[in-house]
Scaffold this motif. Structure first.
Motif, PDB file in Angstrom:
ATOM      1  N   ILE A  36     -15.231   0.308  32.051  1.00 52.84           N
ATOM      2  CA  ILE A  36     -15.083   1.286  30.965  1.00 52.84           C
ATOM      3  C   ILE A  36     -13.772   2.018  31.189  1.00 52.84           C
ATOM      4  N   CYS A  37     -12.895   1.960  30.191  1.00 51.39           N
ATOM      5  CA  CYS A  37     -11.550   2.536  30.284  1.00 51.39           C
ATOM      6  C   CYS A  37     -11.483   3.848  29.501  1.00 51.39           C
ATOM      7  N   GLY A  38     -10.510   4.667  29.845  1.00 51.27           N
ATOM      8  CA  GLY A  38     -10.294   5.895  29.091  1.00 51.27           C
ATOM      9  C   GLY A  38      -9.999   5.639  27.632  1.00 51.27           C
ATOM     10  N   SER A  39      -9.334   4.519  27.319  1.00 50.09           N
ATOM     11  CA  SER A  39      -9.058   4.205  25.918  1.00 50.09           C
ATOM     12  C   SER A  39     -10.332   3.827  25.170  1.00 50.09           C
ATOM     13  N   GLY A 115     -14.895  -7.703  22.831  1.00 46.21           N
ATOM     14  CA  GLY A 115     -14.552  -7.629  24.241  1.00 46.21           C
ATOM     15  C   GLY A 115     -15.728  -7.909  25.156  1.00 46.21           C
ATOM     16  N   GLY A 116     -15.669  -7.292  26.342  1.00 49.63           N
ATOM     17  CA  GLY A 116     -16.523  -7.707  27.441  1.00 49.63           C
ATOM     18  C   GLY A 116     -17.823  -6.971  27.642  1.00 49.63           C
ATOM     19  N   PHE A 117     -18.175  -5.999  26.771  1.00 48.22           N
ATOM     20  CA  PHE A 117     -19.464  -5.332  26.940  1.00 48.22           C
ATOM     21  C   PHE A 117     -20.549  -6.179  26.280  1.00 48.22           C
ATOM     22  N   ALA A 118     -20.717  -7.375  26.815  1.00 51.84           N
ATOM     23  CA  ALA A 118     -21.660  -8.349  26.268  1.00 51.84           C
ATOM     24  C   ALA A 118     -21.959  -9.373  27.349  1.00 51.84           C
ATOM     25  N   GLU A 119     -22.985 -10.161  27.110  1.00 54.10           N
ATOM     26  CA  GLU A 119     -23.333 -11.192  28.089  1.00 54.10           C
ATOM     27  C   GLU A 119     -22.305 -12.314  28.125  1.00 54.10           C
ATOM     28  N   GLN A 120     -21.647 -12.554  27.005  1.00 51.93           N
ATOM     29  CA  GLN A 120     -20.596 -13.567  26.962  1.00 51.93           C
ATOM     30  C   GLN A 120     -19.569 -13.183  25.909  1.00 51.93           C
ATOM     31  N   VAL A 295     -23.514  -0.187  35.926  1.00 50.67           N
ATOM     32  CA  VAL A 295     -24.433   0.176  34.855  1.00 50.67           C
ATOM     33  C   VAL A 295     -24.723  -1.068  34.028  1.00 50.67           C
ATOM     34  N   SER A 296     -25.879  -1.106  33.412  1.00 52.69           N
ATOM     35  CA  SER A 296     -26.265  -2.233  32.567  1.00 52.69           C
ATOM     36  C   SER A 296     -25.726  -2.031  31.153  1.00 52.69           C
ATOM     37  N   LEU A 297     -25.806  -3.068  30.340  1.00 55.80           N
ATOM     38  CA  LEU A 297     -25.413  -2.928  28.939  1.00 55.80           C
ATOM     39  C   LEU A 297     -26.222  -1.839  28.250  1.00 55.80           C
ATOM     40  N   ASP A 298     -27.512  -1.758  28.561  1.00 59.39           N
ATOM     41  CA  ASP A 298     -28.365  -0.741  27.943  1.00 59.39           C
ATOM     42  C   ASP A 298     -27.910   0.673  28.281  1.00 59.39           C
ATOM     43  N   ASP A 299     -27.252   0.832  29.427  1.00 59.97           N
ATOM     44  CA  ASP A 299     -26.860   2.164  29.894  1.00 59.97           C
ATOM     45  C   ASP A 299     -25.456   2.574  29.457  1.00 59.97           C
ATOM     46  N   VAL A 300     -24.746   1.717  28.733  1.00 61.05           N
ATOM     47  CA  VAL A 300     -23.353   2.022  28.369  1.00 61.05           C
ATOM     48  C   VAL A 300     -23.232   3.291  27.530  1.00 61.05           C
ATOM     49  N   SER A 313     -18.123  10.811  39.976  1.00 61.62           N
ATOM     50  CA  SER A 313     -17.377  11.055  41.208  1.00 61.62           C
ATOM     51  C   SER A 313     -16.550   9.839  41.606  1.00 61.62           C
ATOM     52  N   TYR A 314     -16.651   8.762  40.820  1.00 58.67           N
ATOM     53  CA  TYR A 314     -15.903   7.537  41.090  1.00 58.67           C
ATOM     54  C   TYR A 314     -14.751   7.411  40.093  1.00 58.67           C
ATOM     55  N   LEU A 315     -13.809   6.518  40.411  1.00 58.95           N
ATOM     56  CA  LEU A 315     -12.657   6.327  39.524  1.00 58.95           C
ATOM     57  C   LEU A 315     -12.915   5.256  38.473  1.00 58.95           C
ATOM     58  N   LYS A 316     -13.907   4.416  38.688  1.00 53.94           N
ATOM     59  CA  LYS A 316     -14.154   3.344  37.731  1.00 53.94           C
ATOM     60  C   LYS A 316     -15.652   3.093  37.595  1.00 53.94           C
ATOM     61  N   THR A 317     -16.109   3.082  36.343  1.00 49.42           N
ATOM     62  CA  THR A 317     -17.476   2.708  36.032  1.00 49.42           C
ATOM     63  C   THR A 317     -17.453   1.281  35.481  1.00 49.42           C
ATOM     64  N   VAL A 318     -18.266   0.414  36.072  1.00 47.27           N
ATOM     65  CA  VAL A 318     -18.265  -1.005  35.732  1.00 47.27           C
ATOM     66  C   VAL A 318     -19.609  -1.400  35.153  1.00 47.27           C
TER      67      VAL A 318
END
Length: 321
Positions: A36-39, A115-120, A295-300, A313-318
């Motif tokens: 997940i990016c700032g943009s 984009g990539g917030f999907a299973e494929q 995080v899962s797709l459901d949690d986005v 508290s982290y720099l990147k959420t994946v």
């Protein structure tokens, strides 16, 4: 398949959607991770830059090719890839001279296409980079933001040992600080109000005490922060701007003239993502400490709200589909 869909400002949904049909020059990718990016947050809050809605966000993605069109040599099923986030026209003057990041109609994966917030996801091989064998799966997703950070360092171009103030310890600011230390041996000062984030960066590189600085990086997108950097930098200094600004800010342009201060824009990257992939193995241990629990797709949708509030508290959420 399950996918996150952006429908408009503040309207993010997790839905089932049909996979895209594979066309010439394209491959199907099983998404292993997407950052997940700032943009992404900026688009969610403002609706800017979206070509068509709904769209699946996520331009920072890593995955494995599962299906390839006949004309995609070098990207056979099983190939590990990351997306080059840029979508350029190829015909404007900037593209013709190879400056695709300055394309007059530049768009991005997750904005002009799914984009990539999907299973494929289905993407053209022209927008993919192969991941070197020595780069582990768990950090490969950082190649895109690390490429952006490397572009900032190249645009700023400080001499070795320079005093550099970095404003903003989020993903890009933190990675810029890491690269300034790792590739230029700079003395890095960091302005970051989130103590946990600052601590993560301080655990990787020795941060200098606040003081005079000859170079600066604006990675917050806050006008008043840019004003402070310009006011505090030594005469003849250079400021690299990479933050995405939500509001216009006032700047004393006379300072730029009278003190010969240069402002340098930093737009995505040119060849820096490939260069970042080649650096990642050496930086692997440090990069891992910057990534939060997946995080899962459901949690986005909830993750977006947490990031807007600055709670991570982290720099990147994946996202792991």
């Amino acid at each position: 398949m399950k996918a996150v869909q952006l429908y408009g400002v503040g309207d993010l949904r997790v839905e089932e959607k049909s996979p895209a049909v594979l066309a010439a020059g394209q491959v199907r990718i099983q998404v292993r991770a997407a950052g997940i990016c700032g943009s992404d947050i900026h688009n969610y809050r403002t609706g800017k830059w979206m070509a068509a809605l709904p769209v699946t966000p996520g331009h920072e993605l890593f995955g494995v090719v599962t299906e390839a069109a006949d004309d995609t040599a070098g990207f056979a099923p099983g190939t590990r890839v990351v997306a080059d986030s840029r979508v350029w026209c190829g015909t404007c003057p900037a593209c013709l001279r190879g400056a695709h990041n300055l394309c007059t109609s530049l768009g991005f994966v997750g904005e002009v296409c799914d984009g990539g917030f999907a299973e494929q996801v289905v993407l053209p091989v022209s927008g993919l980079l192969r991941v070197p064998d020595e780069v582990a799966d768990d950090i490969a997703v950082l190649s895109e933001p690390l490429g952006v950070a490397l572009r900032v360092v190249n645009q700023l171009n400080p001499s070795p040992g320079s005093r550099v103030r970095v404003a903003g310890g989020g993903t890009i600011g933190g990675l810029v600080a890491l690269l300034l230390h790792h590739t230029r041996q700079c003395r890095v000062q960091l302005s970051e109000p989130n103590a946990a984030r600052r601590g993560r960066i301080a655990a990787l590189i020795p941060l200098a005490e606040d003081g005079d600085y000859d170079f600066a990086v604006e990675a917050t997108g806050i006008g008043s922060v840019l004003q402070q950097l310009v006011a505090g930098i030594t005469s003849g200094g250079r400021v690299a701007l990479v933050g995405i600004f939500h509001h216009d800010g006032e700047l004393d342009f006379n300072q730029l003239v009278e003190r010969e201060i240069s402002l340098t824009g930093c737009s995505v990257f040119q060849s820096e993502q490939q260069a970042a992939l080649e650096l990642m193995a050496d930086l692997a241990d440090g990069l891992r400490t910057l990534i939060g629990p997946p995080v899962s797709l459901d949690d986005v949708p909830q993750a977006y709200e947490m990031l807007i509030k600055g709670k991570s508290s982290y720099l990147k959420t994946v996202v792991i589909p």
